[in-house]
Motif scaffolding. Structure first.
Motif, PDB file in Angstrom:
ATOM      1  N   GLN A   1      66.576  18.637  74.061  1.00 13.84           N
ATOM      2  CA  GLN A   1      65.745  19.831  74.288  1.00 13.84           C
ATOM      3  C   GLN A   1      64.465  19.713  73.704  1.00 13.84           C
ATOM      4  O   GLN A   1      63.524  20.177  74.074  1.00 13.84           O
ATOM      5  CB  GLN A   1      66.573  21.242  74.094  1.00 13.84           C
ATOM      6  N   GLN A   2      64.411  19.442  72.479  1.00 10.37           N
ATOM      7  CA  GLN A   2      63.332  19.112  71.586  1.00 10.37           C
ATOM      8  C   GLN A   2      62.295  17.957  72.332  1.00 10.37           C
ATOM      9  O   GLN A   2      60.946  18.351  72.435  1.00 10.37           O
ATOM     10  CB  GLN A   2      63.425  18.675  70.258  1.00 10.37           C
ATOM     11  N   LYS A   3      62.953  17.033  72.818  1.00 12.03           N
ATOM     12  CA  LYS A   3      62.141  16.077  73.328  1.00 12.03           C
ATOM     13  C   LYS A   3      61.924  16.128  74.915  1.00 12.03           C
ATOM     14  O   LYS A   3      61.552  15.248  75.628  1.00 12.03           O
ATOM     15  CB  LYS A   3      62.705  14.710  73.207  1.00 12.03           C
ATOM     16  N   LYS A   4      62.461  17.248  75.535  1.00 12.50           N
ATOM     17  CA  LYS A   4      62.358  17.778  76.992  1.00 12.50           C
ATOM     18  C   LYS A   4      62.544  16.281  77.780  1.00 12.50           C
ATOM     19  O   LYS A   4      61.943  16.168  78.870  1.00 12.50           O
ATOM     20  CB  LYS A   4      60.725  17.868  77.408  1.00 12.50           C
ATOM     21  N   LEU A   5      64.111  16.356  77.617  1.00 13.77           N
ATOM     22  CA  LEU A   5      64.601  15.001  78.136  1.00 13.77           C
ATOM     23  C   LEU A   5      64.726  15.442  79.916  1.00 13.77           C
ATOM     24  O   LEU A   5      64.031  14.594  80.640  1.00 13.77           O
ATOM     25  CB  LEU A   5      65.996  14.717  77.892  1.00 13.77           C
TER      26      LEU A   5
ATOM     27  N   ALA B   1      76.871   7.594  76.136  1.00 15.17           N
ATOM     28  CA  ALA B   1      75.942   6.678  76.645  1.00 15.17           C
ATOM     29  C   ALA B   1      74.753   6.727  75.783  1.00 15.17           C
ATOM     30  O   ALA B   1      73.962   5.731  75.450  1.00 15.17           O
ATOM     31  CB  ALA B   1      75.856   6.760  78.057  1.00 15.17           C
ATOM     32  N   GLU B   2      74.341   8.075  75.755  1.00 15.45           N
ATOM     33  CA  GLU B   2      72.617   8.343  75.080  1.00 15.45           C
ATOM     34  C   GLU B   2      72.914   7.701  73.575  1.00 15.45           C
ATOM     35  O   GLU B   2      71.846   7.385  73.201  1.00 15.45           O
ATOM     36  CB  GLU B   2      72.764   9.682  75.154  1.00 15.45           C
ATOM     37  N   GLU B   3      73.951   8.232  72.746  1.00 15.69           N
ATOM     38  CA  GLU B   3      74.103   7.613  71.458  1.00 15.69           C
ATOM     39  C   GLU B   3      73.996   6.146  71.567  1.00 15.69           C
ATOM     40  O   GLU B   3      73.297   5.490  70.686  1.00 15.69           O
ATOM     41  CB  GLU B   3      75.453   8.187  70.935  1.00 15.69           C
ATOM     42  N   ALA B   4      74.741   5.206  72.429  1.00 16.16           N
ATOM     43  CA  ALA B   4      74.612   4.002  72.196  1.00 16.16           C
ATOM     44  C   ALA B   4      73.226   3.430  72.524  1.00 16.16           C
ATOM     45  O   ALA B   4      72.903   2.418  71.892  1.00 16.16           O
ATOM     46  CB  ALA B   4      75.633   3.453  73.122  1.00 16.16           C
ATOM     47  N   TRP B   5      72.711   4.082  73.631  1.00 18.36           N
ATOM     48  CA  TRP B   5      71.327   3.832  74.111  1.00 18.36           C
ATOM     49  C   TRP B   5      70.361   3.832  72.955  1.00 18.36           C
ATOM     50  O   TRP B   5      69.586   2.807  73.033  1.00 18.36           O
ATOM     51  CB  TRP B   5      71.012   4.470  75.242  1.00 18.36           C
ATOM     52  N   THR B   6      70.459   4.860  72.164  1.00 19.63           N
ATOM     53  CA  THR B   6      69.435   5.016  70.888  1.00 19.63           C
ATOM     54  C   THR B   6      69.741   3.650  69.963  1.00 19.63           C
ATOM     55  O   THR B   6      68.882   3.487  69.294  1.00 19.63           O
ATOM     56  CB  THR B   6      69.520   6.355  70.576  1.00 19.63           C
ATOM     57  N   VAL B   7      71.062   3.165  69.782  1.00 15.93           N
ATOM     58  CA  VAL B   7      70.993   2.224  68.970  1.00 15.93           C
ATOM     59  C   VAL B   7      70.400   0.731  69.576  1.00 15.93           C
ATOM     60  O   VAL B   7      69.863  -0.061  68.670  1.00 15.93           O
ATOM     61  CB  VAL B   7      72.527   1.704  68.768  1.00 15.93           C
ATOM     62  N   ILE B   8      70.352   0.739  70.896  1.00 15.72           N
ATOM     63  CA  ILE B   8      69.858  -0.388  71.377  1.00 15.72           C
ATOM     64  C   ILE B   8      68.263  -0.115  71.476  1.00 15.72           C
ATOM     65  O   ILE B   8      67.466  -0.999  71.353  1.00 15.72           O
ATOM     66  CB  ILE B   8      70.218  -0.632  72.851  1.00 15.72           C
ATOM     67  N   HIS B   9      67.794   0.987  71.605  1.00 15.79           N
ATOM     68  CA  HIS B   9      66.522   1.311  71.995  1.00 15.79           C
ATOM     69  C   HIS B   9      66.119   2.554  71.040  1.00 15.79           C
ATOM     70  O   HIS B   9      66.073   3.725  71.341  1.00 15.79           O
ATOM     71  CB  HIS B   9      65.789   1.655  73.469  1.00 15.79           C
ATOM     72  N   PRO B  10      65.952   2.187  69.583  1.00 16.82           N
ATOM     73  CA  PRO B  10      66.001   3.199  68.862  1.00 16.82           C
ATOM     74  C   PRO B  10      64.501   4.118  68.771  1.00 16.82           C
ATOM     75  O   PRO B  10      64.493   5.186  68.835  1.00 16.82           O
ATOM     76  CB  PRO B  10      65.711   2.554  67.264  1.00 16.82           C
ATOM     77  N   GLY B  11      63.511   3.474  69.167  1.00 19.05           N
ATOM     78  CA  GLY B  11      62.117   4.171  69.322  1.00 19.05           C
ATOM     79  C   GLY B  11      61.399   4.315  67.746  1.00 19.05           C
ATOM     80  O   GLY B  11      62.289   4.593  67.024  1.00 19.05           O
TER      81      GLY B  11
ATOM     82  N   GLN C   1      60.903   7.262  72.092  1.00 18.67           N
ATOM     83  CA  GLN C   1      62.084   7.129  72.311  1.00 18.67           C
ATOM     84  C   GLN C   1      62.512   7.133  73.834  1.00 18.67           C
ATOM     85  O   GLN C   1      62.180   7.909  74.514  1.00 18.67           O
ATOM     86  CB  GLN C   1      62.661   8.571  71.692  1.00 18.67           C
ATOM     87  N   ASP C   2      63.363   6.397  73.837  1.00 15.61           N
ATOM     88  CA  ASP C   2      64.011   5.991  75.206  1.00 15.61           C
ATOM     89  C   ASP C   2      65.271   6.519  75.474  1.00 15.61           C
ATOM     90  O   ASP C   2      66.001   7.441  74.584  1.00 15.61           O
ATOM     91  CB  ASP C   2      64.359   4.390  75.352  1.00 15.61           C
ATOM     92  N   SER C   3      65.691   7.005  76.697  1.00 15.07           N
ATOM     93  CA  SER C   3      67.049   7.323  77.254  1.00 15.07           C
ATOM     94  C   SER C   3      67.508   6.651  78.338  1.00 15.07           C
ATOM     95  O   SER C   3      66.828   6.209  79.201  1.00 15.07           O
ATOM     96  CB  SER C   3      66.819   8.977  77.560  1.00 15.07           C
ATOM     97  N   VAL C   4      68.827   6.556  78.481  1.00 17.22           N
ATOM     98  CA  VAL C   4      69.649   6.036  79.596  1.00 17.22           C
ATOM     99  C   VAL C   4      69.360   6.647  80.930  1.00 17.22           C
ATOM    100  O   VAL C   4      69.246   5.855  81.714  1.00 17.22           O
ATOM    101  CB  VAL C   4      70.959   5.791  79.113  1.00 17.22           C
TER     102      VAL C   4
END
Length: 942
Positions: free
Chosen positions: A33-37, A783-793, A799-802
């Protein structure tokens, strides 16, 4: 002695083994919500082909139950999967806000007899409060959508556009006023839609009643009855006998219905003659406790228009022929009260009788009109015994009993309904529009053009449309969108400028809400004509509210340029909505636009407990979604929804959820291994070209492609349980029990930047990308948690998102079919070898499989496949040594395991003769020594 453990490439990742979902999921939601995904996804998807799933609005009243969770999660899975498949798939949640349940809640809380404008004010406030509560629970499930800008049917613009939708249907000739029997609830004080009716068992009295033949007109009808049966005359009184479960309708009887093709008998029972269906004579006489003789028979057609008399009122009941009359029970003659039955009403009109002649004796509150002889002012249910007594008094009661049968009830109050003829507004199914078609014809064509998930839904909806009556759209309530009509006080006709006037009303409602109509003085619109017209106070059926959202949402408040205009790609709701929202949306869409407002319909079953029973507080088997998310996490609910075939009932219980948790752990642990073993890998700098990959890595690419193709196809077919099954098998068998098991040695023991390890990591990177994107529609938090491990930003902007991507495109390679076939053979032989080693381990002769040596004697095809591995055969078979020979016959094949006599390498744990070959490192094998201090080993296959 050196600590060689520190020389291994041991996996490491911040991705924890335990998900701790109940605690951590809310943080992810707050982050989205904060990052307006959702808004970022819209921006990233701009320009792609559209896919619009239009939200069927839940009702803004009460806490969410498991059915709500199931519905919203299914929608989120579809929207996410379509986004990843390359579509621009917005999701606008909505709420249904008008209607009786909210008005009733306000009455309970604040009391009855409030001013109407105060009722509407309180209803609007209550609906808004309920929406905020439900919205928070929906968001907690991980559902992405335009939560800051949902649609509400009570928004002024939507209320105005609903009036405009009614205006278009009126202009097209589908709306009319008529007196018809409608489903009526005395507790609601209003007509009900078909979708608001449910069936439950109800005890009812049964009576057989004799209607004497009329002796008026100098015995004309006595002679007609005799002639119908081929007799010269009747020597005794005669009567037609009816059977009914609704004694309360007898006062409103106006006719008798007989089937033209049935055989009817004239039965002599001593004191009189009785007319009964020939097939039912024996059972009827048993109920009457009479003996009788059939003296003549005749077809029902011969009885047409013969007049019988009401048992206790001075009126006639003529015989009208009707094919709806059944012969499975009763007497084969039906007493007809056109005010209280659809078939009765239709047969009445088939004989040219008018609405003005229909007796309407029951008030909206369930009492007989005050001037009705014998029963005036009585509640109809309480009048049943009194009517039975009256029939007995006049000698018309032949039998009296009780049955329990399925009967229609109000879905809100759970009280019995009646058919009651009242003047209401209808949408005519068979009225011919300007283009020469009827609404029924349009709707049936639209059903045939719609894709259904599951396919059987098409036949169900088609049958409903083919057989449904006209749609009663008017209600007598305060909290609803008005029907803004002016009727001429003398003729009852609509004002000639009705459609134009409706637009003027809509403009006012757009600014002030429905209150604008109720406070409107007719003179403001009609001027001097106002004195000649009546401003009606009826409101629209709440199904009209939701059924027209395709106009006031897709074409109105949330029109984002979809090329099909108001037509959505999909509507998705529970299977009960074939007669609810799917139905009302279809009729309004066809009436306004000539086609359905959707291109496909998906229906899901209902949640039941583990034993298949309906959830009930009394049974103690209710599963509360908020409790599940608080204890296990929303991710487990999402996985339950996806892993269950939604086309039937969806079983849920603690035991079922525990099994879902185990599936989740398997996927999470697999994901953790992938992340840990690619933690030091950068695809931009460390990737190895495909032609330099090892054979097993290319095979892993091939079976990952198979998974991706199948899963993406299953997503497209909306078969999510197959996706879950495929992911589960992929993680447990293809990866966990095979590829990753073999790969550990290469990942851990070869040099960190060596070609064999980087090739493996390149393959793992592609597998991880594929897996994350395939699981993202279902396991969205993980999936989002794992994605941020790969693409922390580094910050919010990077900040990336799957969900900002599409399904992963794997590198292309030729010859995958042959590669897969060869490796399937290798896997089968490997499985046999591991089975033999396991037997050896059970006997205590070896510990791990690396302590064993394997001897394989195989026929040509298997030999060729295993021989292709060369020196890497031992890595694939998970042994320290493996020998291979060819045999001619299958019966000569053998797989033999023996304990190794060699020493164990301290670093890689292989038992090989080269341990100690390097004097400086006597506990290492030659391979490990080379990997640490030399040029490093080379591998070609595994």
């Amino acid at each position: 002695m050196a600590d060689y453990r520190k020389t291994l490439n041991l996996p490491d990742t911040p991705f924890p083994m335990r998900g701790d979902l109940p605690r951590r999921e809310p943080n992810w939601i707050a982050d989205w919500q904060q990052k307006k995904l959702y808004q970022r996804i819209r921006k990233a998807s701009a320009g792609r082909p559209k896919f619009v799933l239009h939200d069927g609005p839940p009702y803004a009243n009460g806490s969410l139950h498991i059915g709500h969770a199931l519905n919203k999660i299914l929608k989120d899975i579809i929207v996410r999967s379509k986004t990843l498949a390359g579509f621009d798939a917005p999701y606008v949640p909505g709420w249904d806000c008008h209607g009786l349940p909210i008005e009733h809640k306000v009455e309970v809380t604040h009391g009855k007899n409030l001013p109407a404008d105060r009722v509407r004010e309180l209803c609007r406030a209550y609906a808004a409060e309920q929406i905020e509560i439900q919205k928070a629970d929906f968001i907690r499930l991980g559902v992405l959508g335009d939560w800051d800008n949902p649609y509400r049917t009570m928004d002024f613009a939507n209320e105005a556009n609903e009036i405009r939708a009614l205006a278009e249907m009126t202009k097209n000739g589908y709306v009319f006023k008529g007196l018809k029997p409608v489903n009526w609830c005395f507790d609601c004080g209003s007509a009900l839609a078909e979708a608001e009716v449910e069936y439950a068992d109800k005890p009812s009295p049964t009576i057989d009643v004799a209607f004497p033949v009329s002796d008026a007109d100098a015995g004309t009808h006595l002679r007609k009855l005799a002639a119908a049966f081929g007799l010269a005359r009747l020597d005794k009184p005669a009567a037609a006998v009816i059977w009914t479960t609704t004694p309360w309708t007898i006062p409103a009887n106006q006719a008798l219905n007989a089937h033209p093709e049935f055989d009817y008998a004239l039965v002599d029972v001593g004191d009189r003659l009785l007319v009964l269906a020939r097939e039912l004579v024996e059972s009827a006489l048993q109920r009457f406790q009479l003996a009788g003789t059939i003296i003549a028979t005749a077809k029902g057609a011969a009885l047409e228009r013969i007049e019988f008399r009401h048992p206790f009122y001075d009126r006639v009941s003529p015989v009208y022929l009707a094919e709806y009359v059944g012969i499975d029970a009763g007497t084969g003659i039906v007493h007809s009260s056109p005010a209280h039955g659809v078939d009765d009403f239709n047969s009445w009109h088939a004989y040219g009788r008018s609405n003005d002649e229909i007796l309407s004796l029951v008030t909206g509150g369930g009492q007989y009109v005050s001037d009705l002889p014998f029963f005036g002012g009585m509640n109809i249910w309480k009048a049943n015994p009194a009517i039975v007594d009256k029939l007995a008094e006049v000698g018309a009661l032949l039998s009296h009993g009780k049955i329990t049968h399925s009967y229609m009830h109000c879905w809100r109050h759970k009280t019995p309904l009646v058919y009651r003829a009242t003047a209401q507004w209808f949408v005519g199914m068979d009225r011919v529009a300007a283009d020469g078609s009827t609404l029924r014809e349009r709707a049936l064509r639209a059903v045939e053009a719609t894709k259904f998930y599951p396919a059987w839904g098409q036949a169900r909806l088609h049958a409903m449309i083919a057989n449904r009556p006209d749609w009663c759209i008017s209600r007598q309530r305060n909290w609803g969108v008005p029907i803004p009509f002016f009727l001429h006080k003398e003729t009852g006709e609509l004002h000639p400028r009705t459609v134009e006037l409706m637009e003027e009303v809509a403009l006012r409602v757009e600014q002030e809400g429905i209150e604008a109509w109720f406070k409107l003085d007719a003179a403001e619109l009609l001027g001097a004509e106002a004195a000649q017209y009546e401003k009606i106070s009826d409101t629209l059926d709440v199904w009209f509210d939701s059924g027209t959202t395709h106009k006031h949402v897709l074409r109105g408040s949330h029109n984002d340029g979809h090329p099909e205009g108001p037509r959505a790609d999909m509507y998705l709701e529970g299977s009960d909505q074939h007669r609810g929202w799917f139905h009302s949306s279809l009729l309004t869409g066809c009436a306004i636009d000539g086609h359905a407002p959707y291109r496909s319909l998906l229906t899901h079953g209902f949640a039941v407990d583990g034993a298949g029973r309906k959830m009930s507080k009394s049974l103690g088997n209710v599963v509360v979604p908020q409790e599940v998310t608080g204890k296990l996490g929303a991710e487990i609910l999402r996985l339950w929804v996806a892993s269950t075939d939604y086309s039937g009932e969806l079983s849920i219980s603690k035991e079922i959820l525990d099994r879902v948790v185990e599936v989740y752990r398997r996927v999470r642990n697999t994901l953790r291994f992938l992340l840990a073993n690619t933690a030091d890998f950068d695809i931009a700098t460390d990737a190895v070209p495909l032609e330099q990959w090892l054979d097993i890595d290319r095979y892993a690419l091939a079976f990952t492609r198979q998974l991706a193709q199948q899963a993406e196809a299953d997503y497209a077919k909306m078969e999510f349980h197959r996706v879950v099954q495929a992911l589960q098998v992929f993680c447990a068998e293809d990866l966990g029990a095979f590829y990753l098991d073999i790969l550990k040695d290469r990942l851990y023991t070869t040099a960190a930047g060596s070609l064999p390890r980087r090739a493996a990591q390149t393959a793992l990177w592609h597998i991880t990308q594929t897996l994350l994107k395939l699981m993202a529609p279902i396991l969205s938090f993980t999936a989002e948690e794992a994605w941020t491990v790969i693409h922390p930003g580094k910050d919010e902007g990077t900040q990336d998102s799957v969900m900002l991507h599409t399904f992963h495109a794997l590198p292309a390679q030729e010859g995958e079919a042959g590669l897969i076939a060869r490796w399937e053979t290798i896997r089968a032989v490997r499985a046999e070898g591991l089975k033999v080693i396991e037997a050896l381990r059970t006997e205590g002769k070896v510990g791990a499989s690396l302590q064993a040596e394997l001897e394989l004697a195989l026929t040509a095809d298997k030999f060729a496949a295993m021989a292709s591995l060369g020196e890497d055969l031992r890595f694939v078979t998970m042994t320290s040594a493996a020998t291979l020979s060819e045999v001619a016959r299958a019966e000569d094949e053998r797989v033999v395991a023996t304990p190794s006599a060699a020493q164990k390498c301290e670093r890689c744990w292989h038992y090989v003769d080269t341990v100690g070959s390097d004097a400086e490192h006597p506990t290492l094998c030659g391979r490990c020594a080379s990997n640490l201090f030399g040029e490093g080993e080379t591998r070609a296959h595994a």
